[in-house]
Design an enzyme around this catalytic site. Structure first.
Site: not given
Length: 159
Positions: A115, A130
């Protein structure tokens, strides 16, 4: 035989897996994100880096990915807080439209770091988005997957 979800208790409610009895082993996981940037953005790259008004894109994305790895347990409810041994993120232009982000996380612990590797790859990709969105918003994070995991119960290698 049907497998059960380790994060569900006998009353069918969420739980955090107890790893207290597991042995400490060396564990490692690598996740990959493939991202479409398009020719317009790739054209801006010089010497395997793109510098925007926000700074160097890949360097910033790598730092963001490392931060994300360390914060995975704060973002994903059933993940244990881990003492990470190392994080290595590599970002490469793979053709005239795409980049590949590889995030490898290692630990000596009682639970895996899949994870954490997936989170690091995702956040690095979002950071690239971004930082490049002023040039184009046609970017797509196309695929994020676990490539390899070692240690613990089993080793996995996905192509």
């Amino acid at each position: 035989m049907k497998k059960h979800f380790s994060h569900i208790n006998k009353k069918n409610q969420p739980k955090m897996v107890n790893v207290g009895d597991k042995k400490v082993t060396k564990r490692k996981a690598t996740a990959k994100a493939v991202m479409f940037l398009g020719e317009e953005i790739i054209a801006y790259f010089e010497n395997k880096e793109l510098t925007t008004k926000k700074g160097p894109v890949f360097q910033t994305a790598i730092i963001a990915g490392i931060q994300a790895v360390k914060k995975t347990s704060e973002l994903i409810p059933m993940c244990h807080p881990l003492l990470i041994s190392g994080v290595d993120i590599d970002i490469n232009v793979i053709d005239i439209e795409h980049i590949e982000i590889l995030c490898t996380v290692s630990i000596e612990g009682k639970t895996g770091v899949e994870m954490e590797a997936l989170t690091g790859a995702n956040i690095a990709a979002l950071t690239v988005y971004d930082m490049c969105k002023a040039i184009s918003q046609k970017m797509v994070i196309k695929e994020v997957k676990l490539v390899e995991k070692s240690g613990g119960k089993s080793d996995i290698k996905n192509e």
